[in-house]
Structure formats: structure tokens, C-alpha cells
Motif scaffolding. Structure first.
Motif, PDB file in Angstrom:
ATOM      1  N   LEU A  11       0.731  -1.231   0.002  1.00 23.32           N
ATOM      2  CA  LEU A  11       0.034   0.142   0.024  1.00 23.32           C
ATOM      3  C   LEU A  11       0.992   1.072  -0.042  1.00 23.32           C
ATOM      4  O   LEU A  11       1.686   1.434   0.860  1.00 23.32           O
ATOM      5  CB  LEU A  11      -0.848  -0.041   1.429  1.00 23.32           C
ATOM      6  N   PRO A  12       0.727   2.171  -1.057  1.00 25.16           N
ATOM      7  CA  PRO A  12       1.442   3.275  -0.905  1.00 25.16           C
ATOM      8  C   PRO A  12       1.088   4.343   0.338  1.00 25.16           C
ATOM      9  O   PRO A  12      -0.057   4.462   0.440  1.00 25.16           O
ATOM     10  CB  PRO A  12       1.031   4.045  -2.332  1.00 25.16           C
ATOM     11  N   THR A  52      13.024   1.402   7.947  1.00 25.66           N
ATOM     12  CA  THR A  52      11.855   0.699   8.069  1.00 25.66           C
ATOM     13  C   THR A  52      11.129   0.818   9.559  1.00 25.66           C
ATOM     14  O   THR A  52      11.816   1.017  10.676  1.00 25.66           O
ATOM     15  CB  THR A  52      12.285  -0.748   7.817  1.00 25.66           C
ATOM     16  N   THR A  55       5.269  -2.845  12.393  1.00 27.90           N
ATOM     17  CA  THR A  55       4.337  -2.823  13.628  1.00 27.90           C
ATOM     18  C   THR A  55       3.752  -4.451  13.539  1.00 27.90           C
ATOM     19  O   THR A  55       4.124  -5.303  12.880  1.00 27.90           O
ATOM     20  CB  THR A  55       3.324  -1.845  13.068  1.00 27.90           C
ATOM     21  N   ARG A  57       1.401  -5.808  12.184  1.00 29.17           N
ATOM     22  CA  ARG A  57       0.818  -6.631  10.938  1.00 29.17           C
ATOM     23  C   ARG A  57       1.593  -5.816   9.831  1.00 29.17           C
ATOM     24  O   ARG A  57       1.022  -6.441   8.626  1.00 29.17           O
ATOM     25  CB  ARG A  57      -0.818  -6.248  10.921  1.00 29.17           C
ATOM     26  N   LEU A  60       6.339  -0.748   7.575  1.00 32.28           N
ATOM     27  CA  LEU A  60       6.336   0.630   6.789  1.00 32.28           C
ATOM     28  C   LEU A  60       7.761   0.678   6.225  1.00 32.28           C
ATOM     29  O   LEU A  60       8.847   0.841   7.050  1.00 32.28           O
ATOM     30  CB  LEU A  60       5.914   1.722   7.497  1.00 32.28           C
ATOM     31  N   GLY A 137       6.658   2.229  19.089  1.00 32.41           N
ATOM     32  CA  GLY A 137       6.019   3.424  18.202  1.00 32.41           C
ATOM     33  C   GLY A 137       5.411   4.297  19.186  1.00 32.41           C
ATOM     34  O   GLY A 137       5.556   4.239  20.461  1.00 32.41           O
ATOM     35  N   PHE A 138       4.816   5.299  18.628  1.00 26.00           N
ATOM     36  CA  PHE A 138       3.975   6.203  19.234  1.00 26.00           C
ATOM     37  C   PHE A 138       4.919   7.538  19.908  1.00 26.00           C
ATOM     38  O   PHE A 138       4.949   8.542  19.247  1.00 26.00           O
ATOM     39  CB  PHE A 138       3.087   5.602  20.348  1.00 26.00           C
ATOM     40  N   THR A 139       5.436   7.060  20.722  1.00 26.94           N
ATOM     41  CA  THR A 139       6.721   7.979  21.485  1.00 26.94           C
ATOM     42  C   THR A 139       8.059   7.153  21.567  1.00 26.94           C
ATOM     43  O   THR A 139       7.831   5.802  21.754  1.00 26.94           O
ATOM     44  CB  THR A 139       6.210   8.635  22.784  1.00 26.94           C
ATOM     45  N   PRO A 140       9.083   7.854  21.709  1.00 29.51           N
ATOM     46  CA  PRO A 140      10.329   7.103  21.897  1.00 29.51           C
ATOM     47  C   PRO A 140      10.374   6.148  23.042  1.00 29.51           C
ATOM     48  O   PRO A 140       9.957   6.294  24.072  1.00 29.51           O
ATOM     49  CB  PRO A 140      11.179   8.299  22.256  1.00 29.51           C
TER      50      PRO A 140
ATOM     51  N   ARG B  25      11.876   3.163  13.789  1.00 29.41           N
ATOM     52  CA  ARG B  25      11.222   2.181  14.407  1.00 29.41           C
ATOM     53  C   ARG B  25      11.661   1.913  15.956  1.00 29.41           C
ATOM     54  O   ARG B  25      11.061   1.040  16.485  1.00 29.41           O
ATOM     55  CB  ARG B  25      12.608   1.181  14.055  1.00 29.41           C
ATOM     56  N   GLY B  27      10.344   4.637  17.639  1.00 29.43           N
ATOM     57  CA  GLY B  27       9.207   5.779  18.175  1.00 29.43           C
ATOM     58  C   GLY B  27       9.750   7.070  18.129  1.00 29.43           C
ATOM     59  O   GLY B  27       8.983   7.783  18.566  1.00 29.43           O
ATOM     60  N   PRO B 182      -3.086   4.604   2.836  1.00 30.55           N
ATOM     61  CA  PRO B 182      -3.083   3.515   3.091  1.00 30.55           C
ATOM     62  C   PRO B 182      -4.311   2.726   3.188  1.00 30.55           C
ATOM     63  O   PRO B 182      -4.464   1.495   2.850  1.00 30.55           O
ATOM     64  CB  PRO B 182      -1.829   2.845   3.662  1.00 30.55           C
ATOM     65  N   GLN B 183      -5.330   3.421   3.969  1.00 28.02           N
ATOM     66  CA  GLN B 183      -6.529   2.573   4.283  1.00 28.02           C
ATOM     67  C   GLN B 183      -7.580   3.367   3.835  1.00 28.02           C
ATOM     68  O   GLN B 183      -8.670   3.384   4.362  1.00 28.02           O
ATOM     69  CB  GLN B 183      -6.552   2.787   5.790  1.00 28.02           C
ATOM     70  N   ILE B 226      -8.239   1.011  14.004  1.00 27.36           N
ATOM     71  CA  ILE B 226      -7.303   0.046  13.116  1.00 27.36           C
ATOM     72  C   ILE B 226      -6.135  -0.551  13.981  1.00 27.36           C
ATOM     73  O   ILE B 226      -5.875   0.358  15.146  1.00 27.36           O
ATOM     74  CB  ILE B 226      -6.907   0.338  11.732  1.00 27.36           C
ATOM     75  N   VAL B 227      -5.458  -1.524  13.554  1.00 25.78           N
ATOM     76  CA  VAL B 227      -4.334  -1.894  14.304  1.00 25.78           C
ATOM     77  C   VAL B 227      -3.495  -0.875  13.914  1.00 25.78           C
ATOM     78  O   VAL B 227      -3.165  -0.778  12.586  1.00 25.78           O
ATOM     79  CB  VAL B 227      -3.984  -3.439  14.051  1.00 25.78           C
ATOM     80  N   SER B 228      -2.705  -0.363  14.644  1.00 22.53           N
ATOM     81  CA  SER B 228      -1.492   0.510  14.651  1.00 22.53           C
ATOM     82  C   SER B 228      -0.624   0.311  13.586  1.00 22.53           C
ATOM     83  O   SER B 228      -0.195  -0.812  13.515  1.00 22.53           O
ATOM     84  CB  SER B 228      -0.654   0.980  15.708  1.00 22.53           C
ATOM     85  N   ASP B 229      -0.272   1.256  12.475  1.00 26.05           N
ATOM     86  CA  ASP B 229       0.750   0.978  11.618  1.00 26.05           C
ATOM     87  C   ASP B 229       1.587   2.200  11.372  1.00 26.05           C
ATOM     88  O   ASP B 229       1.356   3.277  12.287  1.00 26.05           O
ATOM     89  CB  ASP B 229       0.414   0.389  10.627  1.00 26.05           C
ATOM     90  N   GLY B 230       2.545   2.220  10.752  1.00 26.27           N
ATOM     91  CA  GLY B 230       3.511   3.369  10.498  1.00 26.27           C
ATOM     92  C   GLY B 230       2.842   4.841   9.886  1.00 26.27           C
ATOM     93  O   GLY B 230       1.899   4.609   9.122  1.00 26.27           O
ATOM     94  N   THR B 231       3.459   5.623  10.226  1.00 31.07           N
ATOM     95  CA  THR B 231       3.042   7.165   9.557  1.00 31.07           C
ATOM     96  C   THR B 231       4.072   7.757   8.920  1.00 31.07           C
ATOM     97  O   THR B 231       5.259   7.447   9.017  1.00 31.07           O
ATOM     98  CB  THR B 231       2.473   7.988  10.775  1.00 31.07           C
ATOM     99  N   VAL B 232       3.707   8.780   7.862  1.00 28.62           N
ATOM    100  CA  VAL B 232       4.717   9.589   7.310  1.00 28.62           C
ATOM    101  C   VAL B 232       4.152  11.098   7.521  1.00 28.62           C
ATOM    102  O   VAL B 232       2.891  11.277   7.910  1.00 28.62           O
ATOM    103  CB  VAL B 232       4.718   9.123   5.853  1.00 28.62           C
ATOM    104  N   SER B 235       0.303  12.099   6.300  1.00 28.68           N
ATOM    105  CA  SER B 235      -0.761  10.872   6.692  1.00 28.68           C
ATOM    106  C   SER B 235      -2.006  11.639   7.164  1.00 28.68           C
ATOM    107  O   SER B 235      -1.712  12.373   7.933  1.00 28.68           O
ATOM    108  CB  SER B 235      -0.041  10.160   7.597  1.00 28.68           C
ATOM    109  N   PRO B 252       3.559  11.127  15.983  1.00 23.19           N
ATOM    110  CA  PRO B 252       3.441   9.907  16.511  1.00 23.19           C
ATOM    111  C   PRO B 252       4.101   9.054  15.354  1.00 23.19           C
ATOM    112  O   PRO B 252       3.699   9.176  14.090  1.00 23.19           O
ATOM    113  CB  PRO B 252       2.219   9.427  17.041  1.00 23.19           C
ATOM    114  N   THR B 253       5.297   8.128  15.647  1.00 24.92           N
ATOM    115  CA  THR B 253       5.608   7.251  14.389  1.00 24.92           C
ATOM    116  C   THR B 253       4.560   6.015  14.002  1.00 24.92           C
ATOM    117  O   THR B 253       4.875   5.654  12.746  1.00 24.92           O
ATOM    118  CB  THR B 253       7.057   6.626  14.725  1.00 24.92           C
ATOM    119  N   THR B 254       3.864   5.842  14.987  1.00 24.65           N
ATOM    120  CA  THR B 254       2.554   4.793  14.616  1.00 24.65           C
ATOM    121  C   THR B 254       1.357   5.474  14.977  1.00 24.65           C
ATOM    122  O   THR B 254       1.281   6.270  15.771  1.00 24.65           O
ATOM    123  CB  THR B 254       2.874   3.590  15.143  1.00 24.65           C
TER     124      THR B 254
END
Lengths: 243, 340
Positions: A11-12, A52, A55, A57, A60, A137-140, B25, B27, B182-183, B226-232, B235, B252-254
Motif C-alpha cells: 500500500l502506498p 523501516t 508494526t 501487522r 512501513l 512506536g507512538f513515542t520514543p 523504528r 518511536g 493506505p487505508q 485499526i491496528v496501529s501502523d507506521g505514519t509519514v 498521513s 507519533p511514528t505509529t
């Protein structure tokens, strides 16, 4: 085995990242494939990939679109993801001390009540778990662990707290976690650890890696205080088990 | 060494540079300038590497005073009044503050962030290769927090190099280009259509983590978790209340909300500059169009040094004069009150 691997969705995520999605759910098998693809990219870097983010599932994959196109990178990732899973290379194993309950785990009593059991049982079950760092993730340093046993699965709080302490050990849904920095959380607070998963001016700055194994062991509040002082001064406090 | 003293500054102003990618990776968010082109142009004007650290000045006014020697600076980004001792300084030019002189900036107009680059950048201790401020993670140098009055940036004394201006092609003012996903499959077709056809405004409660959008409610197909995934950067998450949030460099990174679309990298800085309350629209493009735009954006960054012009070498028309700082003195000689 290899033939049963379903192809991931590519997914892009904008024009400079691809989400390689193995599942839409919290899924241990999917997380193993995420971590395997992550390892494959670390071992044989693809030119243009900048970093990279594993997560539960998906992986990224950030890249530089002036170096590689979505299509070219997507093909490479799809083919790497189809490789059979190798027996996992030895993961690092950490033992992390936790001061459970009391002021360090303000939700322990309520969790026990909600699950119709005693605080002691909750702690015993949480300590018995063998967890894997599914993602950070989320925060450091916020490390999400998979492997929480069913008895401890519990919906998140209706009203997330705006501030929870650094070092909080909590449960939420089917996960448990190690939170490094103070911040908001909708999870149930079971205890605190002195271990810093992120600490500047310490080597290493980040302690845990996605894929690491983690177990917890209980310590009393006094030990927590001593360990907290040591951690402040740069001690790692967590125990790295011999492989 | 000279110092640039922050005489006054509003909120949302901090030291930023190219950021610190590479640790998402763990956070750690990349941070870095909201408008990379403007940062790069300011640095180019004073001979710095494109993504050297500079001051990202938020929408409010600010004043900077040179102490202990002259300081050469350049200002780019959001248009705003700028003057040194009553003489206007044009955006997109370099200028030198003599010891004791103060650069005074007004409110941003038609943009949100300006970049004040300093020749030779300034002294700081990089962490993960960056001086960018990320207060939550305790990162940023010389101050791990937004800038405040009284702060000082230690810098090289001005070289005395000839002042320059930079010619940047006019910025596209069309809709902000996005790639779906992506969603996007978490939204029905009519919700996607509404997202793409609506006029949006950026809420005043936005910050460097995320821009909240005001407009119609975007409904999910299956709920908002949704189940958390990575952000840019860029997003576009849609939380439970249906009001989209565009993630910015301190994100936040995810994240655990469905992302309906993503602002393309070439339009991210332009999006970041849209002032709160100003209407704008989105428009979808294909991945190949987005990647062509990324190539063009990279080429523009590469050619910035070729776009420098000596300040004296262009036609004498009033507009150009005003652009180039010389108008300040020319008009000032007649009547200091008339120019602005």
C-alpha cells in the motif's frame, strides 16, 4: 510451508513509503513475517530504502522516490516477503524488573476486580508471560509486547488518561507494554519499571529492538527506588540473559 | 564569534533543520522543518548546506539582535514585514546585521512559517545528526524546547560576502495533491468523494504534530480503530469524530486511526504553510504523478545555488527594488513613513 504464505498487500503511504501489510489484525504469524522482512532488508539493504518501521501487522518501508520507484521497490519487497520463514535467529532475551500495584500500578486492584480475581493472580500471570517486542512506536521507546495471556485481555479505558508516568507497565486489549516517557495512555496501569527503553547520553540510547523477547519479574517499591537512581545515572537495570 | 539574541518571539518558533530520520523504528519522530524548500532557500542565500539548522519562526512576530559582531542572515517562507532599523528587508534576500542592529519581523501573512538562516549556522550539539527541537523527546540544541526571548545563538561573525537574492519559481496555488490510502478501503466511496470535494480549513488548534481539519464529517465504514501502523509526514488520519488530522514532522511514528490519504511529498511544505482558517481543497494523483512531482521537487532543491543573483544586477523597477532591500534605503531617503 512456503507455498502457504499469502502475498502481502503493498500500500502506498504517500510517494516515499510503502506499507507492506501482512494482516489487518493483531496477528502473531503476521508479526513474525513483518520482523522477518525487516531482518531481510537489514541483512541485504535495498538501495533507496531509508528506514523501516515494523508494526504488528505491517512493515512501513520509507524510501527515496528519486532513487527507486514504487513499482520497482514493491516488486523487490513482494519477492522478499514470499521467502520461507527461516527458523528465527536467536532473539535477545531481557528480564525487566517491575514494581507492581500501589502508587506504581494504580489500576491493579480494578483490573483484578474486573477480571474476577485477586491482584496477586494478575501479577503472577503477568510475570509468567513470555513476550516478544512486536513493535516500538507512538513515542520514543514505547514498546508493544505480544504474548499476553487471554485471562489478562481487557478493553482499553473509556477515558484515556492525559498523563501517565515514565516507566509505566500496562495492559490494553491483547497487548502489554513498556512505556518509556510520561504521556497519555488509555491502558490499565499495573506497575512501573526503572528501566529506560530510551535514554539520551547512554549507550545504547534505545534498549529494546523489535523482535527481542521480554519477561518481567517483581521487585518491591524500595528496590524500584534504588534501581531508578541507578537508571538515572545511566545503568541499564534490565538483565540481558545469556543466549 | 557573534551572537544572535532573540529579543522577542512568539509561540511555535524553534530551531529546525533537515530532521533526524532513521530512528522511527524506536518511536523517535523525525521532526525537522515544516517547509523544507523555504529552509533550503534561506540556507542557500547565506552559503550553508541546504538543510543546516535555522530558526523556524511561527505565525507571530519576532525580533533578533546581533551582539558581539555582525551576523549575516536570510529570511524566506511566509510573507511578513521585516525591517532593520526601519529599513525594509525583502524576503528571499540575504542581509547583514551590524553589531547591535535588530531585525524585526511582523505577523505572517499568506503563510505560517518563516525561516531565518544564519551564515555558518550556529553552535549546538547534534543528537542523531540533528539540532531540531523535539521537546517531548528532550531533543534540540542549543535549547531542547521552543525559542524564548533572551535565548542566544552563537554563530560565526559575518564574512562580509556580497548580499544576494534567490529566484524561486512561483509556488503552485492549486489543490493540495494527495495519494489515496493506505487505508482508503476503510471508507465508502461517498466518504472519499466528500473528502476530495469539500473545502477544508486548518484549525487554530494545530501544531507541529498534526493539523486538524475543519469541514464535513468523514464517516468510516467499520469504525475508527485499526491496528496501529507506521505514519509519514502528510498521513491523513480520520479519528472517531470524523475530523481528519494531517500528521506533521513531530507526529507519533505509529497511529491507530485509518488513513484515508497522504499528502504527496512535493506538496507537503506548501500544505504546512496554509494559514489556519484559509480554505483549500485536496486532489488525488497517481503514484507515478506523485513520484514525478518528487523528482521535480528534488531538482528544484538541487538547483537552488544556481538561482542566486547578485542584488545589484537586475532591472530597476519598483517591485524589484522592494524585493531587493535597496528600495528600503531609496524610499527611506525621501520619507521613512511612506514605504510600508
Amino acid at each position: 510451508m512456503a507455498a502457504t504464505l499469502a502475498p502481502p498487500r503493498l500500500l502506498p503511504s504517500g510517494d516515499a513509503a510503502i506499507a507492506v501489510e501482512f494482516s489487518r489484525n493483531v496477528d502473531d504469524a503476521a508479526n513474525q513475517r513483518v520482523l522477518a522482512l525487516d531482518r531481510a532488508l537489514a541483512e541485504a539493504p535495498v538501495s533507496g530504502v531509508t528506514e523501516t518501521v515494523p508494526t504488528y501487522r505491517s512493515l512501513l518501508v520509507h524510501y527515496d522516490p528519486t532513487e527507486i520507484s514504487f513499482n520497482a521497490l514493491g516488486e523487490k519487497l513482494a519477492s522478499l516477503a514470499q521467502r520461507p520463514l527461516r527458523p528465527t535467529t536467536k532473539s535477545r532475551r531481557w528480564r525487566i524488573p517491575v514494581s507492581y500495584g500501589g502508587e506504581h500500578g494504580i489500576d491493579l486492584e480494578d483490573v483484578a476486580k474486573a477480571l474476577n480475581t485477586s491482584p496477586e493472580t494478575i501479577v503472577a500471570r503477568h510475570v509468567a508471560g513470555d513476550y516478544r517486542v512486536a513493535m516500538i512506536g507512538f513515542t520514543p521507546g514505547w514498546s508493544y509486547l505480544s504474548g499476553l495471556e487471554k485471562l489478562l485481555h481487557m478493553p482499553r479505558r473509556q477515558n484515556p488518561r492525559l498523563l501517565t508516568p515514565a516507566g509505566t507497565i500496562s495492559i490494553g486489549g491483547v497487548q502489554t507494554g513498556v512505556q518509556c516517557l510520561a504521556g497519555p495512555s488509555g491502558w490499565h496501569l499495573l506497575g512501573r519499571t526503572a528501566v529506560r527503553t530510551y535514554q539520551l547520553h547512554r549507550d545504547p540510547i534505545f534498549l529494546l529492538e523489535p523482535g527481542d523477547r521480554v519477561t518481567f519479574f517483581p521487585v518491591d517499591a524500595e528496590t524500584f527506588a534504588e534501581q531508578d537512581g541507578a537508571a538515572q545515572a545511566g545503568a541499564i537495570v534490565a538483565e540481558l540473559m545469556a543466549p | 564569534m557573534s551572537r544572535l539574541v532573540i529579543a522577542s518571539i512568539g509561540p511555535a518558533s524553534s530551531v529546525q533543520d533537515g530532521g533526524r530520520p532513521g530512528s522511527q523504528r524506536y518511536g523517535l519522530t523525525p521532526s525537522g522543518a515544516m517547509d523544507r524548500l523555504a529552509l533550503a532557500a534561506a540556507n542557500t542565500l547565506v552559503g550553508n548546506p541546504l538543510f543546516a539548522a535555522a530558526v523556524e519562526v511561527g505565525p507571530f512576530g519576532a525580533a533578533f539582535t546581533a551582539r558581539g559582531g555582525a551576523v549575516r542572515i536570510a529570511l524566506t517562507g511566509a510573507s511578513r514585514s521585516a525591517d532593520v532599523g526601519g529599513l525594509a528587508v525583502a524576503l528571499g534576500t540575504s542581509t547583514t546585521l551590524a553589531d547591535g542592529e535588530t531585525l524585526t519581523l511582523g505577523l505572517a501573512r499568506g503563510g505560517s512559517f518563516s525561516y531565518l538562516a544564519i551564515e555558518g549556522s550556529f553552535v549546538g550539539e547534534p543528537m542523531f545528526g540533528s539540532l531540531a527541537v523535539n521537546a517531548r523527546a528532550g531533543l534540540g540544541s542549543p535549547y531542547p524546547r521552543p525559542l524564548q526571548a533572551g535565548d542566544e545563538l552563537l554563530t560565526a561573525t559575518a564574512s562580509g560576502a556580497a548580499e544576494q537574492r534567490i529566484e524561486i519559481p512561483a509556488i503552485d496555488t492549486g489543490p493540495i495533491r494527495v495519494l489515496l490510502g493506505p487505508q482508503d478501503d476503510e471508507f465508502a466511496d461517498d466518504a472519499k468523494k466528500l473528502f476530495l470535494e469539500a473545502e477544508w480549513k486548518i484549525s487554530a488548534t494545530s501544531d507541529r504534530m498534526g493539523y486538524r481539519l475543519e469541514g464535513p464529517v468523514i464517516r468510516h465504514l467499520h469504525g475508527h480503530n485499526i491496528v496501529s501502523d507506521g505514519t509519514v509526514n502528510g498521513s491523513i488520519q480520520v479519528p472517531g469524530n470524523g475530523a481528519p488530522i494531517v500528521l506533521m514532522p513531530d507526529r507519533p511514528t505509529t497511529g491507530g486511526y485509518p488513513k484515508i490519504a497522504t499528502v504527496i511529498s512535493a506538496d507537503f511544505g506548501r500544505f504546512a504553510q496554509i494559514p489556519a482558517g484559509t480554505g483549500f481543497r485536496f486532489k488525488t494523483v497517481s503514484i507515478s504523478e506523485a513520484q514525478d512531482a518528487a523528482q521535480k521537487f528534488a531538482a528544484l532543491l538541487r538547483t537552488l545555488p544556481d538561482r542566486l543573483r547578485a542584488i545589484e544586477s537586475f532591472d530597476l523597477n519598483i517591485e524589484a527594488l522592494q524585493d531587493a532591500n535597496v528600495a528600503g534605503s531609496a524610499v527611506n531617503a525621501v520619507d521613512t513613513g511612506t514605504w510600508q
